[in-house]
Design a protein around this motif. Structure first.
Motif, PDB file in Angstrom:
ATOM      1  N   ASN A 126       5.840   9.054  -1.016  1.00  8.49           N
ATOM      2  CA  ASN A 126       4.666   9.041  -1.894  1.00  8.49           C
ATOM      3  C   ASN A 126       3.419   9.644  -1.206  1.00  8.49           C
ATOM      4  O   ASN A 126       3.421   9.886  -0.015  1.00  8.49           O
ATOM      5  CB  ASN A 126       4.372   7.602  -2.323  1.00  8.49           C
ATOM      6  CG  ASN A 126       3.334   7.528  -3.413  1.00  8.49           C
ATOM      7  OD1 ASN A 126       3.206   8.448  -4.225  1.00  8.49           O
ATOM      8  ND2 ASN A 126       2.578   6.443  -3.434  1.00  8.49           N
ATOM      9  N   LYS A 127       2.405   9.847  -2.001  1.00  2.00           N
ATOM     10  CA  LYS A 127       1.112  10.380  -1.565  1.00  2.00           C
ATOM     11  C   LYS A 127       1.260  11.830  -1.087  1.00  2.00           C
ATOM     12  O   LYS A 127       0.556  12.268  -0.179  1.00  2.00           O
ATOM     13  CB  LYS A 127       0.470   9.480  -0.488  1.00  2.00           C
ATOM     14  CG  LYS A 127       0.449   8.009  -0.913  1.00  2.00           C
ATOM     15  CD  LYS A 127      -0.448   7.117  -0.078  1.00  2.00           C
ATOM     16  CE  LYS A 127      -0.274   5.654  -0.493  1.00  2.00           C
ATOM     17  NZ  LYS A 127      -1.041   4.714   0.292  1.00  2.00           N
ATOM     18  N   ASN A 132       0.783  -1.235   0.000  1.00  5.25           N
ATOM     19  CA  ASN A 132       0.000   0.000   0.000  1.00  5.25           C
ATOM     20  C   ASN A 132       0.814   1.283   0.000  1.00  5.25           C
ATOM     21  O   ASN A 132       0.259   2.361   0.126  1.00  5.25           O
ATOM     22  CB  ASN A 132      -0.988   0.064   1.166  1.00  5.25           C
ATOM     23  CG  ASN A 132      -2.161  -0.842   0.897  1.00  5.25           C
ATOM     24  OD1 ASN A 132      -2.620  -0.927  -0.236  1.00  5.25           O
ATOM     25  ND2 ASN A 132      -2.595  -1.547   1.905  1.00  5.25           N
ATOM     26  N   GLY A 139       2.212   2.259  -2.518  1.00  3.59           N
ATOM     27  CA  GLY A 139       1.881   2.829  -3.826  1.00  3.59           C
ATOM     28  C   GLY A 139       2.786   2.355  -4.953  1.00  3.59           C
ATOM     29  O   GLY A 139       2.897   3.012  -5.982  1.00  3.59           O
ATOM     30  N   LYS A 140       3.398   1.206  -4.762  1.00  2.00           N
ATOM     31  CA  LYS A 140       4.343   0.708  -5.759  1.00  2.00           C
ATOM     32  C   LYS A 140       3.669   0.462  -7.110  1.00  2.00           C
ATOM     33  O   LYS A 140       4.168   0.905  -8.146  1.00  2.00           O
ATOM     34  CB  LYS A 140       4.999  -0.588  -5.268  1.00  2.00           C
ATOM     35  CG  LYS A 140       5.825  -0.410  -4.013  1.00  2.00           C
ATOM     36  CD  LYS A 140       6.480  -1.697  -3.571  1.00  2.00           C
ATOM     37  CE  LYS A 140       5.493  -2.779  -3.137  1.00  2.00           C
ATOM     38  NZ  LYS A 140       4.682  -2.390  -1.951  1.00  2.00           N
ATOM     39  N   SER A 141       2.547  -0.221  -7.073  1.00  2.00           N
ATOM     40  CA  SER A 141       1.854  -0.512  -8.342  1.00  2.00           C
ATOM     41  C   SER A 141       1.430   0.773  -9.020  1.00  2.00           C
ATOM     42  O   SER A 141       1.573   0.936 -10.237  1.00  2.00           O
ATOM     43  CB  SER A 141       0.599  -1.344  -8.102  1.00  2.00           C
ATOM     44  OG  SER A 141       0.921  -2.484  -7.378  1.00  2.00           O
ATOM     45  N   THR A 142       0.902   1.674  -8.221  1.00  2.00           N
ATOM     46  CA  THR A 142       0.439   2.938  -8.775  1.00  2.00           C
ATOM     47  C   THR A 142       1.610   3.675  -9.431  1.00  2.00           C
ATOM     48  O   THR A 142       1.486   4.219 -10.529  1.00  2.00           O
ATOM     49  CB  THR A 142      -0.177   3.806  -7.657  1.00  2.00           C
ATOM     50  OG1 THR A 142      -1.076   2.992  -6.909  1.00  2.00           O
ATOM     51  CG2 THR A 142      -0.921   4.989  -8.231  1.00  2.00           C
ATOM     52  N   ALA A 152       2.353   9.293  -6.809  1.00  2.00           N
ATOM     53  CA  ALA A 152       2.213   8.263  -7.840  1.00  2.00           C
ATOM     54  C   ALA A 152       0.861   8.404  -8.527  1.00  2.00           C
ATOM     55  O   ALA A 152       0.711   8.107  -9.704  1.00  2.00           O
ATOM     56  CB  ALA A 152       2.347   6.882  -7.214  1.00  2.00           C
ATOM     57  N   ASP A 191       0.382  14.346  -2.528  1.00  2.00           N
ATOM     58  CA  ASP A 191      -0.835  15.111  -2.844  1.00  2.00           C
ATOM     59  C   ASP A 191      -1.751  15.262  -1.638  1.00  2.00           C
ATOM     60  O   ASP A 191      -2.551  16.187  -1.564  1.00  2.00           O
ATOM     61  CB  ASP A 191      -1.574  14.449  -4.017  1.00  2.00           C
ATOM     62  CG  ASP A 191      -1.862  12.982  -3.760  1.00  2.00           C
ATOM     63  OD1 ASP A 191      -3.025  12.598  -3.617  1.00  2.00           O
ATOM     64  OD2 ASP A 191      -0.892  12.178  -3.643  1.00  2.00           O
TER      65      ASP A 191
HETATM   66  P1  GDP Z   1       1.404  -1.279  -3.454  1.00  2.00           P
HETATM   67  O1  GDP Z   1       0.885  -2.323  -2.530  1.00  2.00           O
HETATM   68  O2  GDP Z   1       2.663  -0.667  -2.876  1.00  2.00           O
HETATM   69  O3  GDP Z   1       1.591  -1.720  -4.847  1.00  2.00           O
HETATM   70  O4  GDP Z   1       0.338  -0.068  -3.391  1.00  2.00           O
HETATM   71  P2  GDP Z   1      -0.770   0.353  -4.479  1.00  2.00           P
HETATM   72  O5  GDP Z   1      -0.112   0.965  -5.665  1.00  2.00           O
HETATM   73  O6  GDP Z   1      -1.676  -0.779  -4.705  1.00  2.00           O
HETATM   74  O7  GDP Z   1      -1.487   1.543  -3.707  1.00  2.00           O
HETATM   75  C1  GDP Z   1      -2.155   1.374  -2.489  1.00  2.00           C
HETATM   76  C2  GDP Z   1      -3.220   2.442  -2.323  1.00  2.00           C
HETATM   77  O8  GDP Z   1      -2.651   3.744  -2.212  1.00  2.00           O
HETATM   78  C3  GDP Z   1      -4.176   2.503  -3.503  1.00  2.00           C
HETATM   79  O9  GDP Z   1      -5.448   2.742  -2.999  1.00  2.00           O
HETATM   80  C4  GDP Z   1      -3.679   3.718  -4.300  1.00  2.00           C
HETATM   81  O10 GDP Z   1      -4.692   4.333  -5.037  1.00  2.00           O
HETATM   82  C5  GDP Z   1      -3.178   4.621  -3.207  1.00  2.00           C
HETATM   83  N1  GDP Z   1      -2.105   5.510  -3.694  1.00  2.00           N
HETATM   84  C6  GDP Z   1      -0.972   5.142  -4.310  1.00  2.00           C
HETATM   85  N2  GDP Z   1      -0.225   6.234  -4.602  1.00  2.00           N
HETATM   86  C7  GDP Z   1      -0.900   7.314  -4.160  1.00  2.00           C
HETATM   87  C8  GDP Z   1      -0.644   8.733  -4.178  1.00  2.00           C
HETATM   88  O11 GDP Z   1       0.362   9.233  -4.672  1.00  2.00           O
HETATM   89  N3  GDP Z   1      -1.588   9.527  -3.614  1.00  2.00           N
HETATM   90  C9  GDP Z   1      -2.717   9.018  -3.057  1.00  2.00           C
HETATM   91  N4  GDP Z   1      -3.551   9.884  -2.545  1.00  2.00           N
HETATM   92  N5  GDP Z   1      -2.985   7.710  -3.029  1.00  2.00           N
HETATM   93  C10 GDP Z   1      -2.098   6.852  -3.575  1.00  2.00           C
END
Ligand code: GDP
Length: 463
Positions: free
Chosen positions: A321-322, A212, A214-217, A357, A324
């Motif tokens: 990350n995040k 979570n 945000g790696k995938s994002t 991301a 924003d």
């Molecule tokens: P992973 O487990 O590291 O691959 O994380 P995901 O990419 O699945 O992201 C987890 C959650 O965080 C999702 O609900 C995304 O939409 C949210 N998220 C990821 N990057 C950002 C960001 O830059 N800003 C915000 N507000 N949410 C983010």
């Protein structure tokens, strides 16, 4: 092409690995009489790597008494035709006398030996894995040919070997006309330029972080950017463990832990993968991007993976990350930098960038930070300059003098890049305190502009 021989005593799992690497792309079985009949050859694929693999599997069924002799002959043959050998042992069985026989052959005959401790899934293999170190063939890879574990590690070990072999072939095909800048004997102060990533040698980047973060994002955002530039899916190749792309003009191979995990879920191997995928990613990468969640930064897990990246000698970039979601950005950034310095002093000077991301903001800065971390990680300081610098450092703050005799530091040289590693010749290296080593390391970091990169410095006696 590059040839890897898989060798080892019967039943350690050579064929299983062979089949995994080759799949259905089995080359024609060599039908000549004699020992060659027992060698199998196939075209292997491992991620983006393509190579020939040779296996001595034919012997698994042989039971006659000449087995030992034939096995030895066959192994020598396989070793002779290979660029590198993967020597497999059965970690569950530990190191047996028969394994030692192979180790001997390999020590004598093979340029590159990769030691694979197979059947390593689960605890039962732990003792055997440790025994494998005693073979003196370097650090064993934890493999499970059956379950497909350790493939990323195998990839990480093979990639540079294959790359070097290909570079050698290229060099033979087109001899260099330029002056050789890699000359070790650098009387002059000229610094060799860093070899930047090319399509054939993309920059290997891993994005690691807690679930979570945000790696995938992030990866999708980077891919999305790229897609806008190059059209749908153009220039992007995806395989099981990595994505190759052109990231703002830099050929990059991105190790996709998030994607791996999602695919693994399908295969119901979620648990196994999530335990070690951070480690795999770090081993694979040249630059590790530690992705933090601005809302909960520097959690134990983040610190662990960042520290691991440093210990493995990777270039590290911290991406928060995040961003924003943050309102008080100025103050938050100051607080983050303080925390970073306090919690990860070993990564002093590593770039810290804020990104979103989700919106894509800050990704250009992230790109630049990755390139700069990579460049620093590759730096080589000419010996003459190092020694002038060392003289200044000694004068400013002389080493201690235990028992009235001052420790002498005589000479210094950079022995390695990626990360930079230095050796200092000392009269009594064992008496130098850690604080003095740190003084030199920090000085190197500052005076030669090597922020953020792990720096290795060892003292050696000269007798
Ligand atoms: P992973 O487990 O590291 O691959 O994380 P995901 O990419 O699945 O992201 C987890 C959650 O965080 C999702 O609900 C995304 O939409 C949210 N998220 C990821 N990057 C950002 C960001 O830059 N800003 C915000 N507000 N949410 C983010």
């Amino acid at each position: 092409s590059f040839t890897l021989a898989i060798v080892g005593r019967p039943n350690v799992g050579k064929s299983t690995l062979f089949n995994r690497l080759v799949g259905k792309r089995l080359a024609l079985v060599d039908d000549q009489p004699g020992v060659t009949r027992d060698l199998r050859e196939g075209e292997a694929r491992l991620g983006d790597l393509r190579f020939t693999v040779v296996d001595t599997a034919g012997l698994e069924e042989a039971t006659d008494e000449s087995l030992q002799g034939r096995m030895r002959k066959l192994t020598e043959r396989a070793v002779g035709m290979a660029d590198a050998c993967l020597f497999m042992i059965d970690a569950r069985a530990g190191v047996l006398a028969a394994d030692e026989v192979f180790a001997d052959i390999l020590r004598k005959k093979s340029a590159h030996v990769i030691l694979g401790a197979n059947k390593s899934e689960g605890r039962a293999a732990d003792a055997g894995f440790l025994e494998a170190y005693a073979l003196g063939l370097g650090e064993p890879l934890r493999l499970s040919a059956e379950h497909g574990e350790g493939m990323a590690e195998l990839h990480a070990v093979l990639a540079p070997l294959i790359e070097a072999a290909e570079a050698r072939l290229d060099a033979e095909a087109a001899p260099e006309v330029d002056v050789d800048l890699s000359d070790e004997d650098d009387d002059e102060d000229m610094e060799a330029p860093v070899r930047m990533p090319t399509a054939a040698r993309p920059l290997q980047v891993a994005v690691v972080g807690r679930p979570n973060a945000g790696k995938s994002t992030l990866i999708n955002q980077i891919l999305g950017e790229d897609r806008l530039l190059t059209g749908p899916e153009a220039g992007i190749t995806r395989d099981s463990i990595s994505l190759s792309m052109d990231w703002q003009g830099t050929p990059v191979r991105l190790f996709d832990t998030a994607g791996m995990r999602k695919r693994a879920k399908v295969q119901d191997k979620l648990e196994k993968l999530s335990v070690s995928d951070g480690l795999r990613a770090v081993k694979f990468a040249e630059v590790v991007v530690v992705l933090l969640d601005a809302q909960i930064p520097f959690e134990a897990q983040d610190l662990k993976i960042a520290d691991l990246a440093e210990r493995e000698g990777r270039a590290v970039v911290i991406a928060v990350n995040k961003w924003d979601l943050e309102t008080d950005r100025q103050d938050k950034l100051i607080a983050l930098k303080e925390e970073f310095a306090r919690l990860l002093p070993q990564l002093r000077g590593a770039p810290l960038v804020t990104v979103s991301a989700l919106t894509g903001r800050g990704l250009d800065r992230l790109h630049d930070a990755v390139i700069s971390a990579y460049t620093v990680w590759n730096r080589r300081v000419p010996t003459a300059r190092l020694n002038r610098w060392l003289a200044g450092m000694l004068e400013m703050h002389p080493p201690p003098a235990p028992g009235g005799r001052r420790i002498k530091l005589r000479y210094m040289t950079q022995v390695k890049t990626r990360p930079p590693a230095f050796v200092v010749m000392a009269s009594v290296p064992e008496k130098l305190p850690e604080s003095y080593r740190r003084y030199l390391v920090n000085g190197l970091r500052e005076d030669f502009e090597m922020p953020g990169t792990p720096i290795r410095l060892t003292f050696r006696g000269q007798g």
